[in-house]
Scaffold this motif. Structure first.
Motif, PDB file in Angstrom:
ATOM      1  N   ASP A 130       0.978  -1.341   0.058  1.00 43.23           N
ATOM      2  CA  ASP A 130      -0.078   0.005  -0.053  1.00 43.23           C
ATOM      3  C   ASP A 130       0.875   1.357   0.090  1.00 43.23           C
ATOM      4  O   ASP A 130       1.358   1.428   1.088  1.00 43.23           O
ATOM      5  N   PRO A 131       0.776   2.048  -0.955  1.00 42.87           N
ATOM      6  CA  PRO A 131       1.792   3.257  -1.095  1.00 42.87           C
ATOM      7  C   PRO A 131       1.418   4.357  -0.288  1.00 42.87           C
ATOM      8  O   PRO A 131       2.124   5.172   0.192  1.00 42.87           O
ATOM      9  N   ALA A 132       0.125   4.466   0.487  1.00 41.77           N
ATOM     10  CA  ALA A 132      -0.227   5.266   1.420  1.00 41.77           C
ATOM     11  C   ALA A 132       0.514   5.006   2.818  1.00 41.77           C
ATOM     12  O   ALA A 132       0.910   6.035   3.595  1.00 41.77           O
ATOM     13  N   ASP A 133       1.261   3.853   2.704  1.00 40.79           N
ATOM     14  CA  ASP A 133       2.216   3.717   4.029  1.00 40.79           C
ATOM     15  C   ASP A 133       3.684   4.543   3.828  1.00 40.79           C
ATOM     16  O   ASP A 133       4.200   4.800   4.741  1.00 40.79           O
ATOM     17  N   LEU A 134       3.803   5.109   2.660  1.00 42.90           N
ATOM     18  CA  LEU A 134       4.860   5.728   2.513  1.00 42.90           C
ATOM     19  C   LEU A 134       4.955   7.079   3.166  1.00 42.90           C
ATOM     20  O   LEU A 134       5.960   7.639   3.302  1.00 42.90           O
ATOM     21  N   SER A 135       3.650   7.502   3.537  1.00 40.02           N
ATOM     22  CA  SER A 135       3.735   8.779   4.321  1.00 40.02           C
ATOM     23  C   SER A 135       4.017   8.662   5.828  1.00 40.02           C
ATOM     24  O   SER A 135       3.983   9.636   6.741  1.00 40.02           O
ATOM     25  N   LYS A 136       3.861   7.229   6.179  1.00 39.26           N
ATOM     26  CA  LYS A 136       4.566   7.016   7.570  1.00 39.26           C
ATOM     27  C   LYS A 136       5.992   7.252   7.848  1.00 39.26           C
ATOM     28  O   LYS A 136       6.814   7.307   6.710  1.00 39.26           O
ATOM     29  N   PRO A 137       6.292   7.784   9.005  1.00 39.77           N
ATOM     30  CA  PRO A 137       8.083   8.116   9.144  1.00 39.77           C
ATOM     31  C   PRO A 137       8.837   6.881   9.053  1.00 39.77           C
ATOM     32  O   PRO A 137       8.219   5.721   9.175  1.00 39.77           O
ATOM     33  N   ASN A 156       3.388  18.357 -17.718  1.00 43.43           N
ATOM     34  CA  ASN A 156       2.026  18.458 -17.475  1.00 43.43           C
ATOM     35  C   ASN A 156       1.671  17.542 -16.228  1.00 43.43           C
ATOM     36  O   ASN A 156       0.922  17.946 -15.390  1.00 43.43           O
ATOM     37  N   ASP A 157       2.431  16.357 -16.087  1.00 42.42           N
ATOM     38  CA  ASP A 157       2.261  15.533 -14.688  1.00 42.42           C
ATOM     39  C   ASP A 157       2.732  16.185 -13.571  1.00 42.42           C
ATOM     40  O   ASP A 157       2.041  16.341 -12.624  1.00 42.42           O
ATOM     41  N   PHE A 158       3.773  17.116 -13.598  1.00 46.42           N
ATOM     42  CA  PHE A 158       4.041  17.962 -12.493  1.00 46.42           C
ATOM     43  C   PHE A 158       2.997  19.325 -12.313  1.00 46.42           C
ATOM     44  O   PHE A 158       3.043  19.489 -11.105  1.00 46.42           O
ATOM     45  N   GLY A 159       2.420  19.499 -13.300  1.00 43.76           N
ATOM     46  CA  GLY A 159       1.332  20.411 -13.120  1.00 43.76           C
ATOM     47  C   GLY A 159       0.274  19.981 -12.049  1.00 43.76           C
ATOM     48  O   GLY A 159      -0.508  21.089 -11.491  1.00 43.76           O
ATOM     49  N   ALA A 160      -0.085  18.891 -11.974  1.00 49.24           N
ATOM     50  CA  ALA A 160      -1.056  18.346 -11.052  1.00 49.24           C
ATOM     51  C   ALA A 160      -0.660  18.335  -9.679  1.00 49.24           C
ATOM     52  O   ALA A 160      -1.411  18.346  -8.633  1.00 49.24           O
ATOM     53  N   ILE A 161       0.642  18.369  -9.320  1.00 44.60           N
ATOM     54  CA  ILE A 161       1.264  18.416  -8.133  1.00 44.60           C
ATOM     55  C   ILE A 161       1.941  19.649  -7.564  1.00 44.60           C
ATOM     56  O   ILE A 161       2.304  19.621  -6.310  1.00 44.60           O
ATOM     57  N   CYS A 162       2.327  20.439  -8.307  1.00 40.98           N
ATOM     58  CA  CYS A 162       3.219  21.551  -8.167  1.00 40.98           C
ATOM     59  C   CYS A 162       2.450  22.790  -8.234  1.00 40.98           C
ATOM     60  O   CYS A 162       1.415  23.174  -8.572  1.00 40.98           O
ATOM     61  N   GLN A 163       3.074  23.941  -7.393  1.00 41.93           N
ATOM     62  CA  GLN A 163       2.554  25.169  -7.340  1.00 41.93           C
ATOM     63  C   GLN A 163       2.519  25.974  -8.712  1.00 41.93           C
ATOM     64  O   GLN A 163       3.504  25.579  -9.527  1.00 41.93           O
ATOM     65  N   PRO A 164       1.454  26.576  -8.954  1.00 38.09           N
ATOM     66  CA  PRO A 164       1.343  27.211 -10.243  1.00 38.09           C
ATOM     67  C   PRO A 164       2.696  28.244 -10.432  1.00 38.09           C
ATOM     68  O   PRO A 164       3.128  29.170  -9.558  1.00 38.09           O
ATOM     69  N   GLY A 165       3.466  28.143 -11.773  1.00 35.27           N
ATOM     70  CA  GLY A 165       4.546  28.979 -12.089  1.00 35.27           C
ATOM     71  C   GLY A 165       5.974  28.639 -11.539  1.00 35.27           C
ATOM     72  O   GLY A 165       6.721  29.200 -11.839  1.00 35.27           O
ATOM     73  N   SER A 166       5.812  27.467 -10.929  1.00 36.26           N
ATOM     74  CA  SER A 166       7.148  26.988 -10.150  1.00 36.26           C
ATOM     75  C   SER A 166       7.525  25.795 -11.133  1.00 36.26           C
ATOM     76  O   SER A 166       8.973  25.500 -10.754  1.00 36.26           O
ATOM     77  N   ILE A 167       7.031  25.375 -12.010  1.00 35.42           N
ATOM     78  CA  ILE A 167       7.613  24.247 -13.014  1.00 35.42           C
ATOM     79  C   ILE A 167       8.720  24.926 -14.026  1.00 35.42           C
ATOM     80  O   ILE A 167       8.400  25.958 -14.630  1.00 35.42           O
ATOM     81  N   ASP A 168       9.794  24.347 -14.141  1.00 34.01           N
ATOM     82  CA  ASP A 168      10.767  24.966 -14.888  1.00 34.01           C
ATOM     83  C   ASP A 168      11.630  23.847 -15.662  1.00 34.01           C
ATOM     84  O   ASP A 168      11.657  22.621 -15.214  1.00 34.01           O
ATOM     85  N   ASN A 175       1.014  20.138   1.666  1.00 34.07           N
ATOM     86  CA  ASN A 175       0.130  18.790   2.052  1.00 34.07           C
ATOM     87  C   ASN A 175      -0.044  17.861   1.023  1.00 34.07           C
ATOM     88  O   ASN A 175      -0.962  16.990   1.008  1.00 34.07           O
ATOM     89  N   GLN A 176       0.896  17.636  -0.055  1.00 35.80           N
ATOM     90  CA  GLN A 176       0.832  16.475  -0.882  1.00 35.80           C
ATOM     91  C   GLN A 176       1.407  15.446  -0.444  1.00 35.80           C
ATOM     92  O   GLN A 176       2.387  15.261   0.057  1.00 35.80           O
ATOM     93  N   SER A 177       0.604  14.217  -0.301  1.00 33.46           N
ATOM     94  CA  SER A 177       0.919  12.966   0.228  1.00 33.46           C
ATOM     95  C   SER A 177       1.714  11.973  -0.797  1.00 33.46           C
ATOM     96  O   SER A 177       1.716  12.490  -2.225  1.00 33.46           O
ATOM     97  N   TRP A 178       2.747  11.330  -0.291  1.00 41.89           N
ATOM     98  CA  TRP A 178       3.104  10.366  -1.113  1.00 41.89           C
ATOM     99  C   TRP A 178       2.433   9.821  -2.294  1.00 41.89           C
ATOM    100  O   TRP A 178       2.786   9.625  -3.442  1.00 41.89           O
ATOM    101  N   GLN A 179       1.234   9.270  -2.058  1.00 47.34           N
ATOM    102  CA  GLN A 179       0.540   8.512  -2.727  1.00 47.34           C
ATOM    103  C   GLN A 179       0.091   9.535  -3.912  1.00 47.34           C
ATOM    104  O   GLN A 179      -0.147   9.091  -5.015  1.00 47.34           O
TER     105      GLN A 179
END
Length: 328
Positions: free
Chosen positions: A24-31, A184-196, A223-227
């Motif tokens: 379960d990739p949700a576990d990757l957010s555990k320490p 385009n993939d980065f655009g879903a998880i990155c702040q607007p204007g930050s992709i270079d 607050n982006q989770s690893w999943q």
């Protein structure tokens, strides 16, 4: 083998004492320090290790491999599949597809010895070794899938392979196409204007060949989770195609056999730090008496079927020779 016998090495970090394996990739957010494998088909291996230290790869012998390697696609079938993909491109259904085949041979050795030999004869920036119950990988990956430091992320897709430092328009166009896909993939998880794209169409020298690479960077949204991050980025654009969803469908229909960890992702995650490679130039085993190696090429409208087959041969030749025990 027992979970406690598992081992991972990458970038001079040696992890031992595995205490947990999750699907379960949700576990990757555990320490903790998590070793991650995501297969091309989307299966997860998430292993938490408690002992991590700076150390070289443990030494182990390698006897070489006898016998003939068997390909999941013959030259005739591979070239016919290139023609089929070009027909789909002509219809406007896809723009680019990474067409792969898997080479297999008998092997009852641990791949740790092979990982040692690869380090000596084919050093790679994202080389790694992993042994888990039911899965063993010796990687000489040259490609960065994702590096994370805090909220900063970077990917360095490879598109373009040549014997000499000279790339044609087909390679350059293919690289730019994958850069656009990754942006385009980065655009879903990155702040607007930050992709270079701080590096575009750069040539890198690797043992026996040259690669055309580009860098894509960005700053993650809060607050982006690893999943969430990995769901947005997987599978890597450089080993699937564009549009990604259409390419994955075509790959499933044409290749027919699973790629497994080849063209997947291999590396580690520790809280908001990560180093993940693309699973290319890897040998792997399900600890079933078989060793596997994948090779492929990006197919576009400009592709020549025989040239694409030869590219898969080029990518495989040196590493297969190393596995066979032939001095390179």
């Amino acid at each position: 083998m027992e979970i406690s016998e598992s081992i991972f090495w990458m970038g001079n970090r040696l992890a031992t004492n595995c205490v947990e394996i999750s699907k379960d990739p949700a576990d990757l957010s555990k320490p903790g320090f998590w070793v991650v494998v995501n297969t091309f088909e989307g299966d997860w291996f998430c292993a938490r290790f408690t002992d991590v230290q700076d150390a070289p790869l443990p030494i182990s012998p390698w006897a070489g491999i006898d016998g003939k390697w068997h390909s999941s696609q013959s030259q005739t079938s591979y070239e016919a599949n290139v023609h089929q993909i070009k027909e789909l491109i002509a219809k406007g259904e896809i723009y680019q597809v990474n067409l792969c085949r898997v080479l297999s041979n008998d092997c009852d050795q641990s791949l740790l010895g092979l990982a040692n030999l690869l380090q000596k004869s084919n050093p790679a920036p994202y080389a790694s070794y992993l042994s888990l119950p039911g899965l063993e990988i010796a990687s000489a990956s040259p490609e960065l899938f994702l590096q994370r430091s805090g909220d900063q992320i970077k990917s360095t897709p490879i598109k373009g392979t040549a014997l000499e430092d000279n790339f044609g328009e087909k390679d350059k166009a293919e690289n730019v196409m994958i850069v656009d896909l990754m942006r385009n993939d980065f655009g879903a998880i990155c702040q607007p204007g930050s992709i270079d794209v701080p590096r575009l169409l750069a040539s890198e020298s690797h043992p026996g060949l040259f690669h055309l690479v580009s860098d894509i960077t960005g700053v993650l949204k809060s607050n982006q989770s690893w999943q969430e991050i990995l769901t947005a980025l997987l599978p890597a654009g450089s080993i699937s195609g564009a549009p990604k969803s259409s390419a994955i469908k075509v790959i499933s229909q044409i290749e027919k056999s699973e790629r497994g960890p080849y063209c997947g992702v291999i590396g580690w995650i520790e809280n908001n730090q990560a180093l993940l490679s693309v699973g290319i130039r890897i040998f792997w085993s399900k600890q079933d008496g078989q060793i596997n190696f994948g090779t492929g090429a990006g197919i576009t409208w400009q592709s020549d079927p025989n040239s694409e087959w030869e590219e898969t041969e080029l990518k495989a030749k040196r590493l297969i020779s190393i596995a066979d025990g032939v001095k390179v």
